[in-house]
Structures are given as structure tokens and as C-alpha cells.
Design an enzyme around this catalytic site. Structure first.
Site, PDB file in Angstrom:
ATOM      1  N   GLY A  51       0.838  -1.196   0.000  1.00  0.00           N
ATOM      2  CA  GLY A  51       0.000   0.000   0.000  1.00  0.00           C
ATOM      3  C   GLY A  51       0.862   1.231   0.000  1.00  0.00           C
TER       4      GLY A  51
ATOM      5  N   PHE B 130       1.847   2.942   2.430  1.00  0.00           N
ATOM      6  CA  PHE B 130       2.778   3.125   3.536  1.00  0.00           C
ATOM      7  C   PHE B 130       3.737   1.965   3.692  1.00  0.00           C
ATOM      8  CE2 PHE B 130      -1.246   5.172   4.410  1.00  0.00           C
ATOM      9  CZ  PHE B 130      -0.813   6.476   4.326  1.00  0.00           C
TER      10      PHE B 130
ATOM     11  N   ASP C 107      -8.291   7.606   4.212  1.00  0.00           N
ATOM     12  CA  ASP C 107      -7.932   6.845   3.012  1.00  0.00           C
ATOM     13  C   ASP C 107      -8.892   5.676   2.825  1.00  0.00           C
ATOM     14  OD1 ASP C 107      -6.502   6.269   0.745  1.00  0.00           O
ATOM     15  OD2 ASP C 107      -4.879   5.229   1.784  1.00  0.00           O
TER      16      ASP C 107
END
Ligand SMILES: *[C@@H]1O[C@H](CO)[C@@H](O)[C@H](O)[C@H]1NC(C)=O
Ligand SMILES: *[C@@H]1O[C@H](CO)[C@@H](O)[C@H](O)[C@H]1NC(C)=O
Ligand SMILES: *[C@@H]1O[C@H](CO)[C@@H](O)[C@H](O)[C@H]1NC(C)=O
Ligand SMILES: *[C@@H]1O[C@H](CO)[C@@H](O)[C@H](O)[C@H]1NC(C)=O
Ligand SMILES: *[C@@H]1O[C@H](CO)[C@@H](O)[C@H](O)[C@H]1NC(C)=O
Ligand SMILES: *[C@@H]1O[C@H](CO)[C@@H](O)[C@H](O)[C@H]1NC(C)=O
Ligand SMILES: *[C@@H]1O[C@H](CO)[C@@H](O)[C@H](O)[C@H]1NC(C)=O
Ligand SMILES: *[C@@H]1O[C@H](CO)[C@@H](O)[C@H](O)[C@H]1NC(C)=O
Length: 794
Positions: free
Chosen positions: A508, A510, A622
Site C-alpha cells: 500500500g 505506507f 484513506d
């Protein structure tokens, strides 16, 4: 230096909005030329360019007593100047002033006292005229041949970048640069502190600078297509601009041009220190903001000046720290806060009396810049030691202690109050003279006293919190319990649990996620955070907060690892992967309508819990199908919550640079206003449409040009403006044989989704309401079609 012969043309797509052009007839025969015989004075009509697009004349900014010579879009009723001649020398009476050609051939502005402003060219030998061109450029040209240009306003931009103009830098040889400089305030064109420049160090990035010294925003480098930190440029909905980059021996610059003559745009560096791009929308008779950077106004360097506090509201607001007042009240009332605040009572700088100074506690703030990290043994260890370290230096103005002692000397810059942003902030103690605390009410303002109030008046609340934390700890039977209910892992532990990170589940924004299994064979998902800059203490604090959040529709954090620069999170494992794979994946499984409805409801419950039931409101920021995981019974679990807090200020950047997220982002992410829980509601709404259709909102539109953007189609069917189509058309075609498709439910989900994606935050329901509606507790009216969707119809 690299050089390219031809401009690189690209599609510079700046917005989501396709606009109807403004169609007005040009005033036939309007004079566009200034000559010695035809000067311009306040009693004359403005000069108007050949086809009537731009006007040059006297104007007065709103709420200002002063007059200026300026240029504006002539076909727009709401006049906004795009260029100003006499920025620093306003005139008071236009009737006694005139713009003319002087004997030395320059364009000059004269009033009763003489020359106010001049184009200031030397050595003009021919007879000259001034002409306002159709691109908004005022030129000083040779009378006999107006193609010979001696001076042009495009070389002297103010705060506005017009299409066709260059903003760039000369080479070492030629020198010079063109930059945009913000006005001092919204009604004073005097050059202010904020400016936009092409990096003087030679890279291809644009920088926003404060006082030409501090950079506070970068566009990122030019990739040949976009600037790396302005991913909005790739959005293909809406109006198309051509963007050219020229990097030659003598100069480097960018230039943009509109491909559609009828679109009227203003690219402005505003007095707030932000870049704002507006487009004229004739339907609403207003300028519409559709691009803004930096997104958060409080990210602008020293916006509120020394000892000012920035609060991110609909409009960022500046205030003074407790114990301080506006430096110059007049400037503050005009919206110029850059001079900041001054102390009400000076600190004692001599003798030993400064030891009497006291500290005022502010909680939930973003700390000011330029902290000095004191690791001296004397200062570490406790708040008391840190306070003493600050008191012992008369120029120390504040401290903050979170295991490490931070001290500030001199001005406090960029202090931000985060209490309404949904991000947990730090605590800072501001040094004030003892007398500020002398009377009884002020005494209560000190940290110790505040704590005292809390214990006496909200003891009950506190007890509840303590008890529930205690219960949470008891419920979890972790092996190594630290940080509340969480397990602390070493990096080596995790290497072995994940077989050296060999089984990657996904990646993803991060970082990547790997499958692992605990010694008791419980499967876990291990997330390696990337691009992480937070310190150990803060990380542990945030993680322990996330660890206490438990809800059946939220992914549970089981543990973490924090070793040197490594940060990993260990979550419970979900066997049915993520919602995007179940909805859009190529697998055989098709989620039934009943399952979809339960998934929609579960996600709503999880978000409702995050927004309202946790100790601190958590905005997810998000929400998208990738972040919804499904367990073996297809119970949805929201993942990645709390990361916005964990990643802090980098978060919105990560988010907006990510591909794919754009379709779920609420308009306030783009316009730069403060983000509230309603941003999640918006993303949730967009996701609901995908749950109904089983397709990406955005992809559907590209695949089938006959069909509109799915949410728009749905909104239209709901509002009965799409004649022959009905709700059946909206449902995933793979559910044709699903007898469980209940059209009343489809309508309900669609209606909720459409309310969720309203442009105005206030019009979107809270998640609590969404849950109630989906539970069938009450009905909602048909929503209006969101305005921004309407603009997507081409
Ligand atoms: C005009 O040019 C002269 C010499 O180049 C310079 O000293 C002066 O400051 C300029 N005046 C203005 C108003 O720009
Ligand atoms: C005017 O000047 C331009 C540029 O110097 C030149 O190309 C053009 O031929 C001139 N026109 C006339 C009529 O002299
Ligand atoms: C330009 O380079 C100098 C020296 O390398 C550096 O100090 C300065 O911060 C740079 N300026 C910008 C705007 O990056
Ligand atoms: C801006 O910079 C100039 C020169 O570098 C300095 O004299 C001035 O004080 C600065 N302005 C502010 C508001 O700090
Ligand atoms: C842009 O490129 C320069 C030099 O290649 C680099 O030093 C700089 O960090 C880059 N800027 C960004 C924002 O990536
Ligand atoms: C750069 O400037 C020099 C001197 O002014 C000129 O002779 C040359 O033609 C210019 N080169 C380009 C590519 O414009
Ligand atoms: C000032 O006061 C502090 C604390 O009361 C004391 O430790 C220190 O020695 C004093 N310094 C002087 C110069 O008197
Ligand atoms: C106070 O701290 C500043 C910044 O560290 C330092 O420059 C100054 O010398 C210190 N003053 C005293 C009296 O210690």
C-alpha cells in the site's frame, strides 16, 4: 546544462471541471491603444483589447481607499485584477491622474505631484504607443510597427500568472528571473512575503518561498509530463491546458496555454501564501477554486508570524498565543498576520527574577519549527528538568517534554492548534512573565491547575476511561504485554514469523504487508512501514492508542516493532483479502447482493466507531476498497486507520501522490480546506457506488464513452432525470441471477451514497446517520445531484 530545442508539449490538465465558456461580444471598435494624444484618465473608459478579453484602467480593490492602474478580465462581471502597475504607490483620485506616454517614450502614470510609475526603459529613440493585447499583456511598442516590443507587462508579473506568460529564470549569463509575488493583503497589492519561483539552484521544481529565504513548498521536479508532487496534473477530467517547459542556454521557464479560448483561468499566489487556481464559472457567476497548494494553509511558513497560532478552519485563522497580542492591530484587521504577536508583559532578562517566569500549557499542537533538542543529562529525565533548562537561559521561550527535552529560543514560528484537525498533537509550555499568572483566573491557566480542574470536575469521565483501558488489557492475553494490550516484537522475531518476509500479501501507500504466523499458528499480517520519520516515543504513543481501538469492523492491531529506524505493525490476518479483489478481481467468486449490503453496513459501523466512539476522533483519510479486508465469513474490517496520525504531515502528500486514490478524495483535499470526518463520508459514498456496480467508478467511464461517470448516472436515475433507465441498470450485471437483489435496498444504498458525496461537507450525513439509514431505521429524501458531478458532463 541540459537543453532541449523544442518545447515539450504535454496535456496539462488542471481540473475536474469542464466549463461552459463565457460568450460575450467584444465591444466593436474599443480602443486598445494608449498614445500621447489619447491618454487614459479616471474619467475615461478603460482600454479594451482587440477582441474584448482584457481591460486596462483604474481600479480600486474591494474595501480599499486606494486606486491603481491594472489589467482585468473584461468579460467577467466579478473583476479581479491580474496585473497592477503602481503596486507600491497607489493614487487617491483617478480623475486627477492619467496614464500616458511620456516625452522619453515610456508609459507613465502621473498625478498632480508628478510621476507615480513608469515603464522605466532607457534609450528609447522612436515614437511609442502602449497596447493592451488579447492575452492580457500590456506592451510598449514602436508606433510605426507594433510588433517591435520595447517593454511588456508579461516580464513583470505580480501575483498572477497568465496563460502564455513565462515564469522562470535566466541563465548565469543573462541573469534575472520572473517570479510571482503575493500581495501583502487581499486588498493591498504591495509585494508581500510569499513568492513562487523556479528553483534558483537549477532544478526544474517550483518553490514557494517566504521572504525569498525559506522554502515551504515544492512542486517536485518536472518529469516531462507532470511535477512529481502535483499528481492532479494527470487527471483527465475537465479542461485541458498545454504545458511547455523550455530549458535552453539562455533561459529556463514554464509556460501554460489554454486549449480552449473560452475558458478563463487565474493562477494566483494569494496573500495567504498559497497557489490558487480559479476558473470562471458562468453558470454560478463566480470564480471557482479548483486547485490549491500547499493544501493546508497552516503549512505556509510563518503565516501567523512570530508567536501566532494557526488554526485550520474553513479559512485558516491566526490568533495570538495566550499572553501575547497582535503586533500591529491595523495589519491584523486587514488580514496581514505576518508580523505576528508581541508579549503583553516583557520577560525579565536581567538578574535572577527571570527564574520567576511561569509556563502556560497548550495541548494538542503542532510544535513550532526550530526546536533545540537538549540531550544534556540535566535536561532529560523529567519535565521539571526540562523546565529548569528553559528557565536557565533568558532567551528560551518555550519547552516541550516527551521523554526528550525540546527547547525554543526566540520567536515561535508555525505553531499550529490541531484540536479541530483530528490528529493528535503535542503539548508545549510557553514561557510568560510571572505577573501574567497573578490574578486568580489566569492562574487557572497553568498546566498544573488545568490538571487539577480535570480531576475535580470530570473525575467520573476519567474513571470510565481508566476502567475501560484496564478491561481492554485484561481481555487480551498477549505473551509480552506492553503499551497497553499490544505485543512488542523484535525485528528478528518478525523475520522468523514471516519466514524472512517471503510471503507478500500486498503493498500500500505506507509499505508492504507480509503473511506470518505466531508460535501458536495464529496467522498474522505484518506491515513494514516505509518513509517513516517519527521518533520512537511518538510512535509508541500513537501505536498504543491504535491498539486500544477494538471493534468488530475494525482490523485489530496485535503488536508492533520499533527498532532503530524500523517500524512494523502486526495485525490480525484476514483470509478473504480485500474488498477490491472481491469486487473487481478476476476470481470466480461474486459477492451476492445480501453480502454486499452487509459489507456496506459493517464498514459504516466501523467508521462510525472511529469517528465518534473512540477517545479521540480518528479520521481515516484513506477509505477505499483496498483498505477494507474481509474475514472468512466476509465480515468487513476497516484497515489502516490511525496511519494518518502516525504519518503526520507527510500523510496527505503520500495520499495525493498515490495513483488510484484520487477517485475517493473529497473536494476539500483538493481545495485545501480543513479535513474533517466528512472527508471519510465522501470516500465511503464513492466506495458504495462501487459495491453496487462491482466496477471502479472511474474505469467504467473510460471503457464506455456512451455512459457517464457511474455516480453521476446513479444520481440521475435517483432524481428521475435519466428517462428510460431504472435502478436495475445500476446493479452489478453479474448479479442478474441473484434473486436476493432487493430494489428497495439498492435505492437506499444509492441514496445514501449520493448524500455522502455532496460537495458541501454540511450536506453529507454523519456515519451514525448512515448506519441508521442502512439499518432501515429511517428513510431519507432524494438527494440533489452533487454540483461537482454535474461538471463532469462534457
Ligand atoms: C528606473 O531605472 C533606474 C535605473 O535603471 C533605477 O535606478 C530606478 O530605481 C528605476 N525606477 C523604477 C520606478 O523602477
Ligand atoms: C515589424 O517588425 C517585425 C519584427 O521586427 C517584422 O518581422 C515585420 O516585418 C515588421 N513589419 C513591418 C510592416 O515593417
Ligand atoms: C540552493 O543551494 C544552496 C547551496 O547548496 C543551499 O544552501 C540552498 O538551500 C539551496 N536553495 C534551495 C532553494 O534549495
Ligand atoms: C525579510 O528579509 C529581509 C532581508 O533578508 C529582512 O531585512 C526582513 O526583516 C525580513 N522580513 C521579515 C518579516 O522577517
Ligand atoms: C529535484 O531534483 C534535484 C536534483 O536532481 C534533487 O536534488 C531534488 O531533491 C529533487 N526534488 C524533489 C522534490 O524530489
Ligand atoms: C543566448 O544569448 C546569446 C547572447 O545574448 C545569443 O547570441 C544566443 O543566440 C542566445 N541563444 C539562444 C539559444 O537563444
Ligand atoms: C538564581 O536563582 C536560582 C534558583 O533560585 C539559583 O539556583 C541561582 O544560583 C541564582 N543565580 C544567581 C546568579 O543568583
Ligand atoms: C541561550 O541559548 C542560546 C541558544 O542555544 C545560546 O546561544 C545562548 O548563549 C544561551 N544564553 C545563555 C545565557 O546561556
Amino acid at each position: 546544462m541540459a537543453s532541449s530545442q523544442r518545447p515539450i508539449s504535454v496535456l496539462f490538465v488542471m481540473g475536474l471541471v469542464a466549463l461552459q465558456g463565457v460568450v460575450l461580444r467584444a465591444g466593436a471598435g474599443a480602443a486598445d491603444t494608449l498614445t500621447v494624444d489619447q491618454p487614459l484618465s479616471g474619467s475615461h473608459r478603460p482600454l479594451v483589447s482587440k477582441s474584448g478579453k482584457f481591460a486596462l484602467g483604474f481600479f480600486q480593490p474591494d474595501n480599499s481607499q486606494h486606486w491603481y492602474i491594472g489589467i482585468w478580465h473584461n468579460k467577467v462581471p466579478k473583476k479581479e485584477s491580474v496585473w497592477v502597475a503602481n503596486k507600491i504607490s497607489p493614487i487617491s483620485n483617478p480623475d486627477l491622474s492619467q496614464l500616458t506616454i511620456s516625452t522619453d517614450g515610456n508609459i507613465v502614470l502621473l498625478d498632480h505631484s508628478g510621476e507615480i510609475w513608469s515603464t522605466n526603459m532607457t534609450g528609447i529613440t522612436t515614437s511609442t504607443v502602449g497596447v493592451i493585447l488579447d492575452n492580457g499583456n500590456l506592451v510598449l511598442a514602436d508606433t510605426s510597427n507594433t510588433s517591435i516590443i520595447l517593454w511588456q507587462s508579461f516580464d513583470h508579473f505580480g501575483n498572477t500568472w497568465l496563460p502564455g506568460g513565462k515564469v522562470g529564470r535566466g541563465s548565469k549569463l543573462t541573469g534575472g528571473s520572473t517570479r510571482l509575488v503575493a500581495w501583502k493583503t487581499f486588498n493591498d497589492p504591495t509585494p508581500g512575503l510569499f513568492s513562487l519561483v523556479l528553483d534558483p539552484n537549477g532544478t526544474s521544481q517550483y518553490l514557494l518561498m517566504w521572504n525569498s529565504t525559506k522554502q515551504y513548498w515544492t512542486s517536485g521536479n518536472w518529469t516531462g509530463r507532470i511535477f512529481t508532487d502535483v499528481p492532479e496534473m494527470t487527471q483527465t477530467n475537465g479542461q485541458v491546458y498545454t504545458f511547455d517547459y523550455v530549458d535552453s542556454v539562455n533561459e529556463s521557464y514554464f509556460m501554460y496555454n489554454s486549449n480552449d479560448e473560452t475558458v478563463i483561468t487565474r493562477f494566483v499566489v494569494d496573500a495567504t501564501g498559497q497557489i490558487h487556481v480559479f476558473t470562471w464559472v458562468d453558470d454560478t457567476k463566480n470564480w471557482m477554486l479548483f486547485f490549491s497548494q500547499p493544501k493546508a494553509q497552516c503549512d505556509v511558513y510563518a503565516l501567523c508570524g512570530p508567536f501566532g497560532v494557526c488554526t485550520e478552519n474553513a479559512l485558516a485563522s491566526c490568533s495570538c498565543l495566550c499572553g501575547f497580542s497582535e503586533q500591529y492591530q491595523g495589519q491584523w484587521s486587514h488580514g496581514d498576520h505576518t508580523q505576528g504577536c508581541r508579549r503583553n508583559v516583557a520577560l525579565q532578562t536581567s538578574g535572577n527574577s527571570s527564574w520567576n517566569d511561569r509556563f502556560y500549557t497548550m495541548v494538542n499542537v503542532k510544535l513550532p519549527i526550530n526546536a533545540h533538542n537538549t540531550i544534556a543529562a540535566a535536561a532529560s529525565g523529567s519535565t521539571q528538568n526540562c523546565e529548569v533548562a528553559c528557565l536557565s537561559n533568558s532567551s528560551c521561550t518555550a519547552y516541550s517534554f516527551n521523554g526528550i527535552c525540546f527547547l525554543w529560543y526566540g520567536d515561535l514560528i508555525n505553531l499550529q492548534d490541531l484540536s479541530n484537525v483530528g490528529i493528535k498533537g503535542s503539548t508545549i509550555l510557553i514561557r510568560l512573565a510571572a505577573s501574567e499568572f497573578s490574578d486568580r483566573t489566569k492562574k487557572l491557566a497553568t498546566g498544573v491547575k488545568i490538571a487539577a480542574i480535570v480531576t475535580s470536575t470530570s473525575a467520573a469521565a476519567l474513571i470510565i476511561v481508566v476502567v475501560s483501558v484496564f478491561l481492554l488489557r485484561r481481555r487480551f492475553k498477549g505473551v509480552e504485554q506492553v503499551e497497553g494490550s499490544l505485543m512488542a516484537f523484535t525485528y528478528r522475531d518478525l523475520q522468523s514469523l514471516t519466514k524472512n518476509f517471503s510471503d507478500k500479501l500486498g503493498g500500500g501507500a505506507f509499505g508492504s504487508v507480509f503473511r506470518g504466523s505466531l508460535p501458536d499458528e495464529t496467522l498474522v499480517a505484518v506491515k513494514k512501514l516505509e518513509g517513516f520519520r517519527q521518533g520512537e516515543k511518538q510512535f509508541r504513543a500513537e501505536v498504543s492508542t491504535i491498539g486500544t481501538i477494538q471493534h468488530v469492523n475494525l482490523i485489530r492491531l496485535l503488536g508492533f516493532c520499533s527498532e532503530r529506524k524500523r517500524r512494523l505493525l502486526v495485525y490480525e490476518y484476514m483470509s478473504n483479502t480485500s474488498l477490491d479483489r472481491c469486487l473487481f478481481g478476476s476470481n470466480q467468486l461474486v459477492l451476492s447482493w445480501g453480502m454486499r449490503y452487509q459489507i456496506a453496513l459493517g464498514i459504516a459501523r466501523g467508521l462510525h466507531y472511529l469517528h465518534e466512539k473512540c477517545r479521540d476522533c480518528i479520521i481515516h483519510c484513506d477509505i477505499k476498497p483496498e483498505n477494507i479486508l474481509l474475514n472468512d465469513s466476509f465480515v468487513p474490517k476497516v484497515a489502516d486507520f490511525g496511519l494518518a496520525k502516525l504519518m503526520g504531515r507527510d500523510f496527505s502528500r503520500v495520499l495525493t501522490t498515490m495513483r488510484g486514490t484520487v477517485g475517493y478524495l473529497a473536494p476539500e483535499w483538493i481545495t485545501g480546506t480543513a479535513i474533517s470526518a466528512k472527508a471519510d463520508v465522501y470516500s465511503y459514498g464513492m466506495m458504495l457506488f462501487e459495491i453496487i456496480s462491482g466496477k471502479r467508478n472511474a474505469r467504467q467511464r473510460q471503457e464506455d464513452s456512451e455512459m457517464d461517470f457511474f455516480p453521476l448516472l446513479a444520481a440521475r436515475i435517483l432524481t428521475n432525470t435519466e428517462g428510460e433507465l431504472n435502478l436495475n441498470c445500476l446493479v452489478d450485471s453479474r448479479l442478474e441471477l441473484d434473486s436476493g437483489v432487493d430494489l428497495a435496498e439498492v435505492e437506499r444504498v444509492c441514496t445514501v451514497a449520493c448524500w455522502c458525496i455532496q460537495d458541501e461537507e454540511g450536506a453529507r450525513p454523519a456515519m451514525a446517520t448512515v448506519v441508521q439509514v442502512l439499518e432501515g431505521l429511517f428513510e431519507v429524501n432524494v438527494p440533489p445531484v452533487p454540483r461537482s458531478l454535474k461538471f463532469l458532463t462534457v
